[in-house]
Design an enzyme around this catalytic site. Structure first.
Site, PDB file in Angstrom:
ATOM      1  N   CYS A   2       6.006   7.578   8.015  1.00  0.00           N
ATOM      2  CA  CYS A   2       5.202   8.624   8.619  1.00  0.00           C
ATOM      3  C   CYS A   2       4.541   9.418   7.500  1.00  0.00           C
ATOM      4  CB  CYS A   2       6.069   9.550   9.454  1.00  0.00           C
ATOM      5  SG  CYS A   2       6.969   8.676  10.738  1.00  0.00           S
ATOM      6  N   ARG A  27      -1.373   4.602   5.610  1.00  0.00           N
ATOM      7  CA  ARG A  27       0.054   4.344   5.815  1.00  0.00           C
ATOM      8  C   ARG A  27       0.284   3.615   7.123  1.00  0.00           C
ATOM      9  NH1 ARG A  27       3.698   8.480   2.859  1.00  0.00           N
ATOM     10  NH2 ARG A  27       5.278   7.413   4.014  1.00  0.00           N
ATOM     11  N   TRP A  75       4.931   6.754  12.686  1.00  0.00           N
ATOM     12  CA  TRP A  75       5.150   5.304  12.781  1.00  0.00           C
ATOM     13  C   TRP A  75       6.471   5.185  13.519  1.00  0.00           C
ATOM     14  CZ3 TRP A  75       8.600   1.499  11.033  1.00  0.00           C
ATOM     15  CH2 TRP A  75       8.092   0.194  11.004  1.00  0.00           C
ATOM     16  N   ASN A 101       9.810  12.546   8.376  1.00  0.00           N
ATOM     17  CA  ASN A 101       9.645  11.151   7.981  1.00  0.00           C
ATOM     18  C   ASN A 101      11.045  10.629   7.703  1.00  0.00           C
ATOM     19  OD1 ASN A 101       8.857   8.698   6.956  1.00  0.00           O
ATOM     20  ND2 ASN A 101       8.139   9.506   4.995  1.00  0.00           N
ATOM     21  N   GLY A 102      11.433   9.527   8.357  1.00  0.00           N
ATOM     22  CA  GLY A 102      12.768   8.975   8.127  1.00  0.00           C
ATOM     23  C   GLY A 102      13.483   8.724   9.434  1.00  0.00           C
ATOM     24  N   GLU A 493       2.931 -15.417  -1.795  1.00  0.00           N
ATOM     25  CA  GLU A 493       2.051 -14.254  -1.729  1.00  0.00           C
ATOM     26  C   GLU A 493       0.776 -14.580  -0.946  1.00  0.00           C
ATOM     27  OE1 GLU A 493       2.383 -11.244  -2.132  1.00  0.00           O
ATOM     28  OE2 GLU A 493       0.424 -10.388  -2.533  1.00  0.00           O
ATOM     29  N   LYS A 497      -0.271 -12.568   2.377  1.00  0.00           N
ATOM     30  CA  LYS A 497      -1.565 -11.885   2.536  1.00  0.00           C
ATOM     31  C   LYS A 497      -2.245 -12.339   3.805  1.00  0.00           C
ATOM     32  CE  LYS A 497      -1.180  -9.253   0.365  1.00  0.00           C
ATOM     33  NZ  LYS A 497      -0.273  -8.864  -0.648  1.00  0.00           N
ATOM     34  N   GLU A 500      -0.251 -11.144   7.106  1.00  0.00           N
ATOM     35  CA  GLU A 500      -0.154  -9.716   7.411  1.00  0.00           C
ATOM     36  C   GLU A 500      -1.487  -9.093   7.824  1.00  0.00           C
ATOM     37  OE1 GLU A 500       1.129  -7.130   4.238  1.00  0.00           O
ATOM     38  OE2 GLU A 500       0.036  -8.272   2.752  1.00  0.00           O
ATOM     39  N   HIS A 516      11.071 -32.144   2.923  1.00  0.00           N
ATOM     40  CA  HIS A 516      12.365 -31.939   3.573  1.00  0.00           C
ATOM     41  C   HIS A 516      12.233 -31.188   4.896  1.00  0.00           C
ATOM     42  CE1 HIS A 516      14.336 -33.555   0.056  1.00  0.00           C
ATOM     43  NE2 HIS A 516      13.582 -32.757  -0.689  1.00  0.00           N
ATOM     44  N   LYS A 615       2.094   1.482   4.636  1.00  0.00           N
ATOM     45  CA  LYS A 615       1.920   1.261   3.197  1.00  0.00           C
ATOM     46  C   LYS A 615       3.228   1.427   2.430  1.00  0.00           C
ATOM     47  CE  LYS A 615      -0.364   0.325  -0.508  1.00  0.00           C
ATOM     48  NZ  LYS A 615      -0.586  -1.109  -0.739  1.00  0.00           N
TER      49      LYS A 615
HETATM   50  C1  F6R Z   1       2.344  -6.609   1.309  1.00  0.00           C
HETATM   51  C2  F6R Z   1       2.883  -5.347   0.842  1.00  0.00           C
HETATM   52  C3  F6R Z   1       4.323  -5.082   1.062  1.00  0.00           C
HETATM   53  C4  F6R Z   1       4.888  -4.257  -0.114  1.00  0.00           C
HETATM   54  C5  F6R Z   1       6.338  -3.869   0.147  1.00  0.00           C
HETATM   55  C6  F6R Z   1       6.945  -3.139  -1.023  1.00  0.00           C
HETATM   56  O1  F6R Z   1       0.996  -6.739   0.977  1.00  0.00           O
HETATM   57  O2  F6R Z   1       2.179  -4.543   0.313  1.00  0.00           O
HETATM   58  O3  F6R Z   1       5.042  -6.258   1.238  1.00  0.00           O
HETATM   59  O4  F6R Z   1       4.785  -5.019  -1.271  1.00  0.00           O
HETATM   60  O5  F6R Z   1       6.414  -3.086   1.293  1.00  0.00           O
HETATM   61  O6  F6R Z   1       6.225  -1.973  -1.304  1.00  0.00           O
HETATM   62  P1  F6R Z   1       6.365  -1.216  -2.685  1.00  0.00           P
HETATM   63  O7  F6R Z   1       5.753  -2.083  -3.734  1.00  0.00           O
HETATM   64  O8  F6R Z   1       5.628   0.058  -2.490  1.00  0.00           O
HETATM   65  O9  F6R Z   1       7.823  -1.018  -2.935  1.00  0.00           O
END
Ligand code: F6R
Length: 620
Positions: A2, A27, A75, A101-102, A493, A497, A500, A516, A615
């Site tokens: 949040c 976020r 959120w 937040n939490g 990765e 990408k 998501e 496998h 985020k």
């Molecule tokens: C994917 C992405 C997330 C973050 C993850 C960790 O594109 O951004 O998977 O990498 O939530 O976030 P940080 O790096 O802020 O600990």
């Protein structure tokens, strides 16, 4: 997860709070709300479900005025996405408003107790429990700071809380419990700001105080008084933030993600700046508070992170093991602490925890660092957000990425910067362990110096093909990404990408494992993205590509420019320049980011704020 903003001063609080919430849009959230107070008008509460624009529209119709206020983007964790569940929440008297937040882990028990005392609840949230508890203690103590103190003693979990009471209309009370998210207090000229994330208030001030776990702050327009949960007063330093708020703006770009992909050459230069000494063949990591002696003792590293940063940790393992010959184990931070890891061998202090995090606020990564501390093991953090909790928790200093704010939810420039920071760390370790001679370090430095230019080349030269491939494949339902060794995390990765931001189901696999199981998925509709730049197992990768072709899969290969063999085997080749094989992932991932971006745009997805994502993930 949040977003939190607060203001007290001479300005219209609504403007400051809304501006901050706008800055926190990245976020991701499902609803938003503000509470503003004016002595004549009284308390004004506005909440709306959906995007911030809904709340803004509401405020146009029903404006709020006053010089103290709080705002929140939610959120959902407890209770559905409804206006009633949106923050701020109120105590029973309606005089106290709270945002959080939490998660209050024991909220059911607390709510049960409050219900027995006759309190009624309008929402299903855990935050309303905080509001009711605050009101309960305020009735007795008539002091919101002290009421917060009593309330926090009952909460279990990680919480960042901001509240105010109309009977004390000149102050906000902010508190932090655990690692659910940071609270920054901005110091202005006769005004104070509060935010969960620095960009929310950077346009107003660069001077910030960060609350620590168990800090309670009473924030007035001309003062900040902080007390620990045990009642002792404490002073926290003021940090000056050098970020340029303009860097956080989208400029001419349609999406932050697109801008951040393009910013990578600059970000790669910034992570290197001041850290390489070409003449003497040395790496200088001044922020790393470990000297040669400390580094020489390290024989084992546990690298821990989440999501994209975990992929960076997987790449870091190859770099560190190869260059410094120090063993590295990689853990998901969310698994690490629950598996009761054995970090320290009995006699020697030879272990280090390496945490990698863009935000520095990911609760699982912070918990992993705390686990290290509990076991007496020092930690080093590779982190982007200045002054974040991870930066402050790290014993061996934060190795800052200096990538600037990353706003798009899908990490791009932070990821490639993490890889370069990990490379610098591996070289620094190698330097201390004597596994590389200055001449060899010089060669690595040369590769690093060339890297930003090569990244710019990749962006410029491969963008048209990435767009063309996105046009061709954006309607598929599945995609497979294959890589081997250091490029296996890049396959992961690439898949992350794509899934998501475009919601296409994508999997990353080590190419040798495909036979496998996953090979059963391959048919003429399946794009298989294969990372096949030259290394010691290039031929094996070519064989894997043949296996995909034999099952009629559509092969999109990332390979070196001018690789004729690959051009024969693959349907499409995205050509990238050659660098040291340990740095090659930095260049290989860029076309995957661009492909995912353009696919998502063509599918009409919300690129910067994909559904269900946030985020920084500050809940478990
Ligand atoms: C994917 C992405 C997330 C973050 C993850 C960790 O594109 O951004 O998977 O990498 O939530 O976030 P940080 O790096 O802020 O600990």
């Amino acid at each position: 997860m949040c977003g939190i903003v607060g203001y007290v001063g001479a300005r219209e609080a609504t403007e400051v709070v809304l501006h901050g919430l706008q800055r926190l849009e990245y976020r991701g959230y499902d609803s938003a709300g503000v509470a503003i107070y004016d002595p004549v008008i009284g308390l004004q509460l506005r909440r709306s479900v959906g995007k911030l624009s809904n709340l803004q529209q509401r405020l146009l119709n029903e404006p709020t005025h006053g010089h103290i206020g709080i705002g929140h983007t939610r959120w959902a964790t407890h209770g559905g996405v409804t206006e009633i569940n949106a923050h701020p929440h109120r105590d029973a008297s309606g005089a106290i408003v709270v945002i959080q937040n939490g998660i209050v882990e024991n909220y059911l028990a607390l709510k049960g107790r409050l219900l027995e005392l006759g309190y009624q609840f309008e929402s299903q949230t855990d935050t309303e429990v905080i509001a009711k508890l605050l009101g309960h203690y305020y009735n007795e103590l008539r002091d919101l700071g002290r009421a917060m103190h009593r309330t926090l003693q009952e909460l279990r979990g990680g919480n960042a809380i901001v509240a105010f009471c109309i009977h004390e209309p000149d102050q906000l009370v902010a508190a932090r419990l655990g690692n659910a998210g940071g609270i920054a207090i901005g110091i202005g000229n006769d005004e104070r700001f509060i935010a969960s994330d620095i960009p929310a208030i950077l346009d107003y001030t660069r001077d910030l105080i960060f609350l620590e776990d168990r800090d309670i702050a009473v924030v007035r327009r001309d003062s900040v008084t902080i007390m620990r949960l045990d009642g002792t007063p404490v002073e926290r330093p003021i940090h000056r933030i050098a970020w340029d708020p303009v860097a956080a703006a989208k400029g001419d770009y349609r999406h932050f993600m697109q801008k951040e992909i393009d910013e990578q050459p600059r970000a790669l230069m910034d992570v290197l700046r001041g850290r390489i000494d070409q003449e003497h063949g040395r790496i200088e990591l001044e922020d790393l508070r470990l000297n040669d002696h400390d580094l020489r003792r390290i024989r084992r590293i546990y690298a821990t992170a989440c999501g994209t940063a975990w992929h960076a940790a997987l790449v870091a393992k190859f770099m560190i093991e190869h260059l410094a010959r120090v063993r590295v184990e990689v853990d998901y931070a969310s698994e690490f602490r629950y598996r009761n890891p054995i970090l320290q061998s009995d006699s020697e202090h030879d272990t280090l925890v390496l945490a990698i995090t863009q935000s520095g606020e990911t609760v699982d990564t912070l918990a992993a660092m705390e686990e290290a501390r509990a076991q007496g093991v020092p930690s080093v953090a590779i982190v982007n957000a200045i002054g974040s909790q991870a930066a402050r928790l790290a014993d061996g200093g934060p190795i800052y990425l200096h990538a600037g704010p990353e706003i798009g939810v899908a990490s791009t420039k932070a990821f490639t910067s993490m890889l370069v920071a990990a490379y610098l760390f591996a070289l620094r370790l190698a330097q201390a362990h004597g596994t590389l001679k200055p001449q060899q370090i010089r060669e690595h430095i040369q590769a690093l110096i060339e890297l930003p230019g090569q990244a710019a080349q990749v962006i410029e030269q491969t963008k048209p093909l990435c767009i063309e491939l996105a046009e061709r494949y954006h309607r598929v339902s599945n995609a497979l990404f294959l890589g081997r060794q250091i490029n296996y995390p890049i396959a992961l990765e690439g898949a992350l990408k794509l899934k998501e931001i475009s919601y296409i189901h994508a999997e990353g696999y080590p190419a040798g494992e495909m036979k496998h199981g996953p090979i059963a998925l391959i048919d003429e509709n399946m794009p298989v993205i294969c990372i096949a730049t030259h290394d010691h197992i290039y031929e094996k990768m070519i064989s894997n590509i043949e296996q995909v072709r034999a099952r009629h899969g559509q092969v999109i290969a990332i390979g070196h420019q001018g690789d004729e063999l690959l051009a024969e085997k693959a349907h499409h080749v995205i050509g990238v320049p050659t660098t040291h094989p340990l740095l090659q992932p930095v260049l290989n991932v860029i076309p995957l980011q661009m492909f995912a971006y353009h696919v998502a745009v063509l599918r009409g997805c919300d690129v910067d704020q994909p559904r269900n994502l946030a985020k920084s993930v500050t809940v478990e």
